[in-house]
Scaffold this motif. Structure first.
Motif, PDB file in Angstrom:
ATOM      1  N   SER A 116      23.548  26.677  15.614  1.00  0.00           N
ATOM      2  CA  SER A 116      23.805  27.968  16.035  1.00  0.00           C
ATOM      3  C   SER A 116      24.347  27.972  17.376  1.00  0.00           C
ATOM      4  N   SER A 117      24.326  26.909  18.324  1.00  0.00           N
ATOM      5  CA  SER A 117      24.668  27.272  19.646  1.00  0.00           C
ATOM      6  C   SER A 117      25.432  25.966  20.073  1.00  0.00           C
ATOM      7  N   GLY A 118      26.040  26.033  21.215  1.00  0.00           N
ATOM      8  CA  GLY A 118      26.768  24.693  21.632  1.00  0.00           C
ATOM      9  C   GLY A 118      25.618  23.711  22.212  1.00  0.00           C
ATOM     10  N   SER A 119      24.691  24.368  22.603  1.00  0.00           N
ATOM     11  CA  SER A 119      23.589  23.423  23.232  1.00  0.00           C
ATOM     12  C   SER A 119      22.872  22.614  22.126  1.00  0.00           C
ATOM     13  N   GLU A 120      22.477  23.368  20.868  1.00  0.00           N
ATOM     14  CA  GLU A 120      21.927  22.920  19.973  1.00  0.00           C
ATOM     15  C   GLU A 120      22.834  21.751  19.440  1.00  0.00           C
ATOM     16  N   GLY A 121      24.119  22.004  19.520  1.00  0.00           N
ATOM     17  CA  GLY A 121      24.965  21.040  18.891  1.00  0.00           C
ATOM     18  C   GLY A 121      25.198  19.720  19.694  1.00  0.00           C
ATOM     19  N   ASN A 122      25.298  19.918  21.014  1.00  0.00           N
ATOM     20  CA  ASN A 122      25.105  18.746  21.978  1.00  0.00           C
ATOM     21  C   ASN A 122      23.940  17.882  21.737  1.00  0.00           C
ATOM     22  N   ASP A 123      22.847  18.765  21.772  1.00  0.00           N
ATOM     23  CA  ASP A 123      21.516  18.149  21.229  1.00  0.00           C
ATOM     24  C   ASP A 123      21.598  17.435  20.243  1.00  0.00           C
ATOM     25  N   ALA A 150      29.951  18.691  34.337  1.00  0.00           N
ATOM     26  CA  ALA A 150      30.063  18.795  33.115  1.00  0.00           C
ATOM     27  C   ALA A 150      29.198  19.821  32.695  1.00  0.00           C
ATOM     28  N   TYR A 151      29.671  20.807  31.802  1.00  0.00           N
ATOM     29  CA  TYR A 151      28.544  21.701  31.351  1.00  0.00           C
ATOM     30  C   TYR A 151      28.586  21.552  29.976  1.00  0.00           C
ATOM     31  N   HIS A 152      27.325  20.827  29.398  1.00  0.00           N
ATOM     32  CA  HIS A 152      27.443  20.647  27.817  1.00  0.00           C
ATOM     33  C   HIS A 152      26.051  21.460  27.160  1.00  0.00           C
ATOM     34  N   GLY A 153      25.612  22.308  28.009  1.00  0.00           N
ATOM     35  CA  GLY A 153      24.523  23.056  27.433  1.00  0.00           C
ATOM     36  C   GLY A 153      23.239  22.991  28.209  1.00  0.00           C
ATOM     37  N   ILE A 154      22.207  23.708  27.776  1.00  0.00           N
ATOM     38  CA  ILE A 154      20.887  23.966  28.549  1.00  0.00           C
ATOM     39  C   ILE A 154      19.474  23.478  27.874  1.00  0.00           C
ATOM     40  N   GLY A 224      32.398  14.444  26.957  1.00  0.00           N
ATOM     41  CA  GLY A 224      33.266  15.155  28.106  1.00  0.00           C
ATOM     42  C   GLY A 224      33.904  16.481  27.347  1.00  0.00           C
ATOM     43  N   GLU A 225      34.181  17.420  28.093  1.00  0.00           N
ATOM     44  CA  GLU A 225      34.926  18.518  27.706  1.00  0.00           C
ATOM     45  C   GLU A 225      36.575  18.037  28.224  1.00  0.00           C
ATOM     46  N   PRO A 226      37.272  18.151  27.095  1.00  0.00           N
ATOM     47  CA  PRO A 226      38.724  17.677  27.677  1.00  0.00           C
ATOM     48  C   PRO A 226      39.187  18.440  28.895  1.00  0.00           C
ATOM     49  N   ALA A 257      34.163  14.708  22.237  1.00  0.00           N
ATOM     50  CA  ALA A 257      34.783  15.882  22.704  1.00  0.00           C
ATOM     51  C   ALA A 257      34.017  17.070  22.833  1.00  0.00           C
ATOM     52  N   ASP A 258      33.577  17.834  23.771  1.00  0.00           N
ATOM     53  CA  ASP A 258      32.938  18.821  23.723  1.00  0.00           C
ATOM     54  C   ASP A 258      33.905  19.993  23.819  1.00  0.00           C
ATOM     55  N   GLU A 259      34.281  20.486  22.549  1.00  0.00           N
ATOM     56  CA  GLU A 259      35.247  21.668  22.437  1.00  0.00           C
ATOM     57  C   GLU A 259      34.676  22.881  22.591  1.00  0.00           C
ATOM     58  N   VAL A 260      33.522  22.990  22.884  1.00  0.00           N
ATOM     59  CA  VAL A 260      32.927  24.534  22.785  1.00  0.00           C
ATOM     60  C   VAL A 260      33.697  25.562  23.452  1.00  0.00           C
ATOM     61  N   ILE A 261      34.422  25.113  24.560  1.00  0.00           N
ATOM     62  CA  ILE A 261      35.315  26.188  25.237  1.00  0.00           C
ATOM     63  C   ILE A 261      36.643  25.904  24.949  1.00  0.00           C
ATOM     64  N   ASN A 262      37.074  24.525  24.750  1.00  0.00           N
ATOM     65  CA  ASN A 262      38.537  24.351  24.292  1.00  0.00           C
ATOM     66  C   ASN A 262      39.066  24.497  23.165  1.00  0.00           C
ATOM     67  N   SER A 286      32.188  25.849  19.055  1.00  0.00           N
ATOM     68  CA  SER A 286      31.154  26.771  18.689  1.00  0.00           C
ATOM     69  C   SER A 286      32.091  28.012  19.379  1.00  0.00           C
ATOM     70  N   LYS A 287      31.550  28.771  20.115  1.00  0.00           N
ATOM     71  CA  LYS A 287      32.133  29.898  20.871  1.00  0.00           C
ATOM     72  C   LYS A 287      33.310  30.553  20.053  1.00  0.00           C
ATOM     73  N   GLN A 288      34.698  30.059  20.203  1.00  0.00           N
ATOM     74  CA  GLN A 288      35.595  30.661  19.506  1.00  0.00           C
ATOM     75  C   GLN A 288      35.666  30.564  18.124  1.00  0.00           C
TER      76      GLN A 288
HETATM   77  N1  PMP Z   1      29.412  23.176  25.843  1.00  0.00           N
HETATM   78  C1  PMP Z   1      30.292  23.770  26.747  1.00  0.00           C
HETATM   79  C2  PMP Z   1      31.564  23.058  27.090  1.00  0.00           C
HETATM   80  C3  PMP Z   1      30.059  25.070  27.066  1.00  0.00           C
HETATM   81  O1  PMP Z   1      30.984  25.776  27.749  1.00  0.00           O
HETATM   82  C4  PMP Z   1      28.610  25.568  26.612  1.00  0.00           C
HETATM   83  C5  PMP Z   1      28.642  27.038  27.090  1.00  0.00           C
HETATM   84  N2  PMP Z   1      29.185  27.590  27.893  1.00  0.00           N
HETATM   85  C6  PMP Z   1      27.974  24.742  25.777  1.00  0.00           C
HETATM   86  C7  PMP Z   1      28.284  23.632  25.383  1.00  0.00           C
HETATM   87  C8  PMP Z   1      26.680  25.607  25.513  1.00  0.00           C
HETATM   88  O2  PMP Z   1      26.733  26.493  24.374  1.00  0.00           O
HETATM   89  P1  PMP Z   1      25.889  27.542  24.159  1.00  0.00           P
HETATM   90  O3  PMP Z   1      25.557  28.368  25.287  1.00  0.00           O
HETATM   91  O4  PMP Z   1      26.419  28.140  22.894  1.00  0.00           O
HETATM   92  O5  PMP Z   1      24.397  27.103  24.074  1.00  0.00           O
END
Ligand code: PMP
Length: 460
Positions: A116-123, A150-154, A224-226, A257-262, A286-288
């Motif tokens: 359900s979220s990018g963070s869960e995704g990368n976990d 890098a931002y991959h979640g929290i 990595g985020e592209p 590839a962390d495509e959560v934003i890209n 995620s996101k878009q």
């Molecule tokens: N990866 C990237 C590249 C992000 O930008 C974000 C959120 N900004 C996340 C992961 C985490 O996503 P979420 O906030 O939905 O947990």
């Protein structure tokens, strides 16, 4: 400063701890309460209108009142509002979305796992990669390579992959075996006299040296985020990703590839990896994917990973991972409709077409006072403000000038994001050329007013 005159603001201060917010400052200033949205605009509780120059959190591709998404959600709510995907249960929206993602993804990435979220995704990526290597009997191959900024979640694992100091501080992170390599941002990380090519070569050597030092048999993946987002819209130098890919392939290290934003058009291509010239083994999206109308993330991964994981799940009796809301029918139905809109309106093409006016319009601000670097790709960009343009010196109190610019932007009717003293922009993909021109006009005013205020206050 906002006065806490209305009861919603009072209740908010009294009861809600806001993410990425200074709680004490919030007690004084209160929230900006957003009431409704229309296209690229949102309106606050006083009726003031803003261009949402950040598409929410880099995420609302189709704008803030798309009726087709509301209808898709309502229809699914009426038909089957919830069902799960555990124990061989399934439902049409999650099946169709999986098929669609496999079709959109690079060749060979045909398998999807939801959360359900990018963070869960990368976990989940960390768990999937570990499970995969355990399935292959490679029990030592567990370390992750990530980058600073890098931002991959929290969450615990994704937050460990994140390479931003403030996200670790006092949360006792990182807890994973993760090595943060130098962020590929030439403006800040390049040394005096170094060319961009030399900088790239240094980073690639750092990667190779790290693999040699740690042993390739201990390193599972490079994530990595592209193009990096929350770290400040950091664009890697030409050739960086192609070489990272080659080094990883040589050492049997997976590329995530962390495509959560890209993902879904932000860079003017369906996925960011294609724009940056590499092919991942795993993508987190995620996101878009739903324009953030519903929480949803997906991990799209390769046939090779699937085969090993499937074998192991058969041996153990189940792939013992999953979330109650994994592949949620309403979220996946909304994603399908959102992707249909992105395709029908060619929003990926729109981002590609508007890249030039958007990016060159912003680069024209490079000569303004305080502007250190303007950077970006597609429809994401940032303007970094500095105390001294010649030396690139940062302001002595990080974030102070960013907050001034943020306040002025609000006054001028533009929501941007101040990342320290870097101003990020990431408008909805439905922007028109006229919208881009208006964003640029307001940004010009914001930069001029900020420079004037910084001079008056004597901030350095
Ligand atoms: N990866 C990237 C590249 C992000 O930008 C974000 C959120 N900004 C996340 C992961 C985490 O996503 P979420 O906030 O939905 O947990």
């Amino acid at each position: 400063m906002m006065t806490l005159s209305n009861s919603l603001a009072h209740a908010d201060v009294a009861h809600q701890l806001h993410p990425f917010t200074d709680a004490r400052a919030f007690e004084q200033n209160g929230p900006l309460i957003i009431d409704h949205g229309q296209g690229i605009h949102v309106f606050d509780s006083t009726g003031k209108k803003y261009i949402e120059g950040m598409a929410g959190l880099w995420s609302v591709a189709v704008g803030f009142n798309e009726p087709r998404l509301a209808e898709a959600a309502y229809k699914q709510f009426q038909k089957l509002p919830y069902y799960h995907t555990f124990s061989a249960k399934s439902h049409e929206p999650s099946i169709k979305l999986s098929e669609k993602l496999a079709e959109m993804a690079p060749e060979g990435l045909n398998h999807v796992l939801y959360c359900s979220s990018g963070s869960e995704g990368n976990d989940t990526v960390v768990k999937l990669v570990w499970y995969y290597n355990n399935a292959l009997g490679r029990r030592e191959k567990k370390k992750f390579l990530a980058r600073t900024n890098a931002y991959h979640g929290i969450t615990m694992a994704s937050g460990s992959l994140t390479g931003i100091a403030v996200d670790h501080k006092d949360f006792d992170l990182p807890i994973l075996p993760v090595i943060h390599l130098t962020c590929p941002h030439f403006y800040r990380e390049g040394t005096a006299g170094e060319t961009e090519e030399q900088f790239t070569a240094r980073l690639l050597k750092e990667l190779e040296d790290t693999i040699a030092r740690e042993g390739a048999d201990t390193i599972a993946a490079f994530i990595g985020e592209p193009v990096m987002g929350a770290g400040g819209v950091l664009v890697p130098p030409k050739g960086y990703w192609e070489s990272v890919e080659a080094i990883c392939r040589k050492n049997d290290i997976l590329i995530v590839a962390d495509e959560v934003i890209n993902g879904f058009g932000r860079l003017g291509t369906t996925f960011g990896a294609a724009k940056m010239g590499f092919t991942p083994d795993i993508m987190t999206v995620s996101k878009q994917i739903t324009s953030s109308y519903m929480p949803l993330a997906a991990i799209v991964f390769s046939d090779a990973i699937y085969e090993a994981v499937a074998d192991n799940s058969h041996k153990i009796g189940a792939f013992a991972h999953g979330f109650t809301a994994a592949g949620h029918p309403v979220a996946t139905a909304v994603a399908l409709e959102n992707i249909a809109i992105i395709e029908e309106r060619d929003l990926v093409g729109n981002a590609a077409r508007l890249e030039a006016p958007f990016q060159s319009g912003l680069r024209a601000f490079a000569d303004k006072p305080l502007v250190g670097e303007v950077r970006g790709v597609g429809l994401m960009a940032a303007v970094e403000l500095v105390a001294d343009k010649a030396t690139k010196a940062k302001f002595s109190k990080s974030g102070q000038v960013g907050q001034i610019a943020n306040r002025i932007a609000h006054e001028e009717g533009l929501i941007l994001r101040a990342i320290g003293d870097t101003l990020a922009l990431c408008p909805p993909l439905i922007v028109t050329e006229a919208d881009v021109a208006e964003i640029l006009r307001i940004m010009g005013v914001v930069l001029d007013r900020t420079a004037k205020e910084v001079a008056e206050l004597g901030i350095a």
